[in-house]
Design a protein around this motif. Structure first.
Motif, PDB file in Angstrom:
ATOM      1  N   LEU A  24       2.225  -9.944   9.227  1.00 33.50           N
ATOM      2  CA  LEU A  24       1.291  -8.162   8.247  1.00 33.50           C
ATOM      3  C   LEU A  24      -0.122  -8.495   8.152  1.00 33.50           C
ATOM      4  O   LEU A  24      -1.103  -8.125   7.591  1.00 33.50           O
ATOM      5  N   ASN A  25      -0.573  -9.457   9.463  1.00 32.97           N
ATOM      6  CA  ASN A  25      -1.931  -9.687   9.840  1.00 32.97           C
ATOM      7  C   ASN A  25      -3.433  -8.034  10.095  1.00 32.97           C
ATOM      8  O   ASN A  25      -3.758  -8.346  10.115  1.00 32.97           O
ATOM      9  N   HIS A  26      -2.274  -6.761  11.143  1.00 31.62           N
ATOM     10  CA  HIS A  26      -3.082  -6.335  11.030  1.00 31.62           C
ATOM     11  C   HIS A  26      -3.653  -5.703   8.961  1.00 31.62           C
ATOM     12  O   HIS A  26      -4.480  -4.703   9.226  1.00 31.62           O
ATOM     13  N   LEU A  27      -3.472  -6.126   7.946  1.00 29.01           N
ATOM     14  CA  LEU A  27      -3.903  -5.485   6.592  1.00 29.01           C
ATOM     15  C   LEU A  27      -5.092  -6.270   6.701  1.00 29.01           C
ATOM     16  O   LEU A  27      -5.876  -5.281   6.096  1.00 29.01           O
ATOM     17  N   GLY A  28      -5.238  -6.968   6.904  1.00 28.70           N
ATOM     18  CA  GLY A  28      -6.920  -7.860   7.295  1.00 28.70           C
ATOM     19  C   GLY A  28      -7.669  -7.393   9.017  1.00 28.70           C
ATOM     20  O   GLY A  28      -8.273  -8.073   8.666  1.00 28.70           O
ATOM     21  N   LYS A  29      -7.507  -6.415   9.527  1.00 30.01           N
ATOM     22  CA  LYS A  29      -7.761  -6.305  11.178  1.00 30.01           C
ATOM     23  C   LYS A  29      -8.143  -5.804  11.268  1.00 30.01           C
ATOM     24  O   LYS A  29      -7.910  -4.123  10.582  1.00 30.01           O
ATOM     25  N   LYS A  30      -9.103  -5.617  12.082  1.00 26.76           N
ATOM     26  CA  LYS A  30      -9.760  -3.966  12.862  1.00 26.76           C
ATOM     27  C   LYS A  30      -9.149  -2.999  13.061  1.00 26.76           C
ATOM     28  O   LYS A  30      -9.391  -1.268  12.472  1.00 26.76           O
ATOM     29  N   MET A  64      -0.333  -3.102  -0.204  1.00 26.89           N
ATOM     30  CA  MET A  64      -1.225  -3.404  -0.131  1.00 26.89           C
ATOM     31  C   MET A  64      -1.879  -3.974  -1.151  1.00 26.89           C
ATOM     32  O   MET A  64      -1.930  -5.132  -1.887  1.00 26.89           O
ATOM     33  N   ASN A  65      -1.404  -3.327  -2.806  1.00 29.06           N
ATOM     34  CA  ASN A  65      -1.520  -3.436  -3.610  1.00 29.06           C
ATOM     35  C   ASN A  65      -0.430  -4.587  -3.757  1.00 29.06           C
ATOM     36  O   ASN A  65      -0.685  -5.693  -4.346  1.00 29.06           O
ATOM     37  N   LYS A  66       0.639  -4.389  -3.429  1.00 29.31           N
ATOM     38  CA  LYS A  66       1.879  -5.873  -3.749  1.00 29.31           C
ATOM     39  C   LYS A  66       1.777  -7.676  -2.480  1.00 29.31           C
ATOM     40  O   LYS A  66       2.168  -7.468  -3.126  1.00 29.31           O
ATOM     41  N   HIS A  67       1.393  -6.745  -1.973  1.00 29.72           N
ATOM     42  CA  HIS A  67       1.017  -7.886  -0.741  1.00 29.72           C
ATOM     43  C   HIS A  67       0.228  -8.980  -1.490  1.00 29.72           C
ATOM     44  O   HIS A  67      -1.523  -8.446  -1.819  1.00 29.72           O
ATOM     45  N   HIS A  68       0.300  -9.616  -0.615  1.00 28.15           N
ATOM     46  CA  HIS A  68      -0.272 -10.955  -0.699  1.00 28.15           C
ATOM     47  C   HIS A  68      -0.589 -12.296   0.507  1.00 28.15           C
ATOM     48  O   HIS A  68       0.761 -12.254   0.988  1.00 28.15           O
ATOM     49  N   TRP A  69      -1.202 -12.911   0.486  1.00 28.44           N
ATOM     50  CA  TRP A  69      -1.275 -14.216   1.741  1.00 28.44           C
ATOM     51  C   TRP A  69      -0.889 -15.046   1.224  1.00 28.44           C
ATOM     52  O   TRP A  69      -1.094 -15.608  -0.353  1.00 28.44           O
ATOM     53  N   TYR A  70       0.167 -15.730   1.863  1.00 27.22           N
ATOM     54  CA  TYR A  70       0.666 -16.354   1.850  1.00 27.22           C
ATOM     55  C   TYR A  70       0.188 -17.989   1.501  1.00 27.22           C
ATOM     56  O   TYR A  70      -0.254 -19.166   1.045  1.00 27.22           O
ATOM     57  N   ARG A  81     -11.339  -8.349   5.535  1.00 26.11           N
ATOM     58  CA  ARG A  81     -11.559  -7.177   5.519  1.00 26.11           C
ATOM     59  C   ARG A  81     -10.566  -6.006   5.070  1.00 26.11           C
ATOM     60  O   ARG A  81     -10.561  -4.929   4.579  1.00 26.11           O
ATOM     61  N   LYS A  82      -9.394  -7.009   4.827  1.00 27.51           N
ATOM     62  CA  LYS A  82      -8.368  -6.594   4.175  1.00 27.51           C
ATOM     63  C   LYS A  82      -9.185  -5.623   2.458  1.00 27.51           C
ATOM     64  O   LYS A  82      -8.570  -4.288   2.437  1.00 27.51           O
ATOM     65  N   LEU A  83      -9.605  -6.711   1.575  1.00 27.32           N
ATOM     66  CA  LEU A  83     -10.333  -6.095   0.978  1.00 27.32           C
ATOM     67  C   LEU A  83     -11.524  -4.417   1.025  1.00 27.32           C
ATOM     68  O   LEU A  83     -11.011  -3.235   0.272  1.00 27.32           O
ATOM     69  N   LYS A  84     -11.374  -4.828   2.710  1.00 30.69           N
ATOM     70  CA  LYS A  84     -12.476  -3.429   3.152  1.00 30.69           C
ATOM     71  C   LYS A  84     -11.992  -2.027   2.735  1.00 30.69           C
ATOM     72  O   LYS A  84     -11.910  -1.032   2.173  1.00 30.69           O
ATOM     73  N   HIS A  85     -10.519  -2.372   3.518  1.00 24.49           N
ATOM     74  CA  HIS A  85      -9.290  -1.515   3.481  1.00 24.49           C
ATOM     75  C   HIS A  85      -8.889  -0.374   2.170  1.00 24.49           C
ATOM     76  O   HIS A  85      -9.080   0.677   2.135  1.00 24.49           O
ATOM     77  N   LEU A  86      -8.957  -1.241   1.458  1.00 24.99           N
ATOM     78  CA  LEU A  86      -8.960  -0.901   0.182  1.00 24.99           C
ATOM     79  C   LEU A  86      -9.657  -0.221  -0.559  1.00 24.99           C
ATOM     80  O   LEU A  86      -9.158   0.367  -1.170  1.00 24.99           O
ATOM     81  N   ARG A  87     -11.033  -0.544  -0.455  1.00 27.43           N
ATOM     82  CA  ARG A  87     -11.616   0.049  -0.956  1.00 27.43           C
ATOM     83  C   ARG A  87     -11.789   1.444  -0.342  1.00 27.43           C
ATOM     84  O   ARG A  87     -12.041   2.823  -1.418  1.00 27.43           O
ATOM     85  N   GLN A  88     -11.958   1.718   0.990  1.00 26.34           N
ATOM     86  CA  GLN A  88     -11.997   2.881   2.383  1.00 26.34           C
ATOM     87  C   GLN A  88     -10.219   3.656   1.279  1.00 26.34           C
ATOM     88  O   GLN A  88     -10.574   4.164   1.253  1.00 26.34           O
ATOM     89  N   LEU A  89      -9.258   2.924   1.186  1.00 23.96           N
ATOM     90  CA  LEU A  89      -8.454   4.091   0.857  1.00 23.96           C
ATOM     91  C   LEU A  89      -8.829   4.215  -0.673  1.00 23.96           C
ATOM     92  O   LEU A  89      -8.105   5.733  -0.916  1.00 23.96           O
ATOM     93  N   MET A  90      -9.172   3.560  -1.610  1.00 20.88           N
ATOM     94  CA  MET A  90      -9.282   4.649  -2.962  1.00 20.88           C
ATOM     95  C   MET A  90     -10.499   5.500  -2.250  1.00 20.88           C
ATOM     96  O   MET A  90      -9.844   6.367  -3.632  1.00 20.88           O
ATOM     97  N   LYS A  91     -11.575   5.357  -1.889  1.00 17.19           N
ATOM     98  CA  LYS A  91     -12.320   6.300  -1.785  1.00 17.19           C
ATOM     99  C   LYS A  91     -11.549   7.283  -1.193  1.00 17.19           C
ATOM    100  O   LYS A  91     -11.606   8.968  -2.314  1.00 17.19           O
ATOM    101  N   GLN A  92     -10.244   7.380  -0.152  1.00 22.50           N
ATOM    102  CA  GLN A  92      -9.562   9.014   0.578  1.00 22.50           C
ATOM    103  C   GLN A  92      -8.861   9.113  -0.751  1.00 22.50           C
ATOM    104  O   GLN A  92      -8.595  10.559  -1.074  1.00 22.50           O
ATOM    105  N   LYS A  93      -8.001   8.306  -1.675  1.00 20.82           N
ATOM    106  CA  LYS A  93      -7.412   8.686  -3.124  1.00 20.82           C
ATOM    107  C   LYS A  93      -8.643   9.861  -3.964  1.00 20.82           C
ATOM    108  O   LYS A  93      -8.279  11.046  -3.920  1.00 20.82           O
ATOM    109  N   LYS A  94      -9.548   9.005  -3.780  1.00 23.07           N
ATOM    110  CA  LYS A  94     -10.221   9.785  -4.753  1.00 23.07           C
ATOM    111  C   LYS A  94     -10.789  11.262  -4.740  1.00 23.07           C
ATOM    112  O   LYS A  94     -11.276  12.074  -5.156  1.00 23.07           O
TER     113      LYS A  94
END
Length: 308
Positions: A24-30, A64-70, A81-94
Motif C-alpha cells: 500500500l505504499n502508493h498511499l504515500g507516493k506521487k 486512509m484513516n484506518k490504514h497505518h504504517w507498520y 505525503r500520505k497526510l498531504k493526500h489526506l488533506r486534499q481528500l478532505m478539501k474535496q469532501k468539503k
C-alpha cells in the motif's frame, strides 16, 4: 507474506509488516491519484461498485484513516505525503458536500457528535451577511474570467495601435525615400527637415516593434517547481519544451489543489499585467515621438519654404 496483505491486514512478523507496507505504499507516493482512479475502475468493473464522486471520496477517506504504517521506514518515506493526500481528500469532501458532516481523522480527540455541535454553534454565530460572503466560488471565477478578458482585450488594442504606427511610418518613409531624397541634390535646403522626418519615423517604428516583439522563454518547468507551487502551467511559454507526461502530471496536480490553481491564475494575471505595462510604455514613447517629431518636421519644412 503475500497472504498477510489480505485486508484487513494483521502482520505477525517483520517480513509480513514490510510487504504490507510495500503493498500500500502508493498511499504515500506521487502516483496515488492515478492508482486511486485505477482502483475505482477495477471496483466498478469487477464488483459493480459504481460510486459517485462524493461516495468515492468518503470511501478513500475511511480507508486512509484506518490504514497505518507498520515499519518506521515506511512512516519516514511515505507518512508525510500520505497526510498531504489526506488533506486534499478532505478539501474535496468539503467541496462536494459543503453542508455535510466534517470528516474526523482517527487521531482526533473530537467525536462526530461534538463536531456536529460545533458546526451548529458556528452557523448560529455567523450573520446572514457573513454567510453570503462565504459563498465566493462563483464570484471568484467571474472575477478571474473578467480580468483575463480585460487583459486580452487590452493586449489586442496595443497590438492594433502598434500595427497602425508601423503602417503609417512605413508609408511615410517610402514616400520620402522615393520623392524627396532623389531631389535633395537640387534642393539642399530640404536636407535638414527630411532628415528629421526620417529619424522620427525610424524611432517610432523601433518602439512600435519593441511593443509587439515576443519574449522567448525557456519553456521547461521541472517537477520540483510544480511540487513547490512555483510554476505557472497556464502560459504556453512555460511548458512548450516539457514532455507530455510531465505536463499532464503537473496539470493534474494543479487541478486537484484549488490553492495551487488559484495561485497559478493569479501569477499568470500578474505577468500578463507586466507584459501589458511594457507594451503600453513603448507605445506611449512611440506616439509621443511621432507626434512631436512630426510637428518639428512640418515646422522645419514650413520655415524652409517661408524664409528661403
Amino acid at each position: 507474506c503475500i497472504l498477510a496483505t489480505k485486508l484487513p491486514s494483521n502482520p505477525q512478523s517483520v517480513l509480513e509488516q514490510i510487504i504490507c507496507d510495500a503493498d500500500l505504499n502508493h498511499l504515500g507516493k506521487k502516483n496515488y491519484w492515478d492508482r486511486c482512479g485505477r482502483v475505482r475502475q477495477e471496483l466498478t468493473k469487477s464488483k459493480d461498485m459504481l460510486m459517485s464522486d462524493k461516495d468515492w471520496v468518503d470511501f478513500e477517506l475511511t480507508f486512509m484513516n484506518k490504514h497505518h504504517w507498520y515499519t518506521s521506514a515506511a512512516k519516514a518515506m511515505y507518512g508525510k505525503r500520505k497526510l498531504k493526500h489526506l488533506r486534499q481528500l478532505m478539501k474535496q469532501k468539503k467541496r462536494l458536500d459543503p453542508d455535510g458532516t466534517p470528516f474526523i481523522a482517527a487521531n482526533s480527540s473530537e467525536t462526530r457528535e461534538e463536531a456536529k455541535k460545533k458546526k451548529k454553534a458556528k452557523e448560529k454565530a455567523i450573520s446572514s451577511v457573513e454567510l453570503k460572503q462565504l459563498n465566493l466560488g462563483r464570484g471568484v471565477e467571474t472575477m478571474y474570467r473578467t480580468t483575463y478578458r480585460t487583459h486580452v482585450n487590452l493586449s489586442s488594442i496595443a497590438d492594433n495601435k502598434a500595427n497602425i504606427m508601423l503602417s503609417i511610418n512605413a508609408v511615410v518613409i517610402s514616400i520620402v525615400l522615393s520623392s524627396l531624397v532623389p531631389r535633395l541634390s537640387e534642393m539642399p535646403k530640404l536636407i535638414i527637415p527630411t532628415t528629421i522626418l526620417l529619424i522620427v519615423c525610424l524611432i517610432a517604428i523601433v518602439f512600435a516593434t519593441l511593443s509587439t516583439r515576443p519574449k522567448i522563454t525557456e519553456g521547461r518547468l521541472t517537477r520540483e517547481d510544480i511540487e513547490n507551487k512555483k510554476s505557472n502551467l497556464l502560459f504556453f511559454g512555460n511548458f512548450y519544451n516539457m514532455p507530455l507526461e510531465d505536463f499532464h502530471w503537473g496539470m493534474m496536480e494543479m487541478i486537484k489543489d484549488s490553492d495551487f490553481l488559484y495561485s497559478s491564475m493569479t501569477r499568470d494575471l500578474y505577468y500578463l499585467g507586466i507584459v501589458l505595462a511594457k507594451k503600453y510604455r513603448y507605445l506611449r514613447i512611440c506616439y509621443t515621438v511621432f507626434m512631436y517629431g512630426l510637428i518639428l518636421a512640418v515646422a522645419s519644412f514650413a520655415i524652409i519654404f517661408m524664409f528661403t
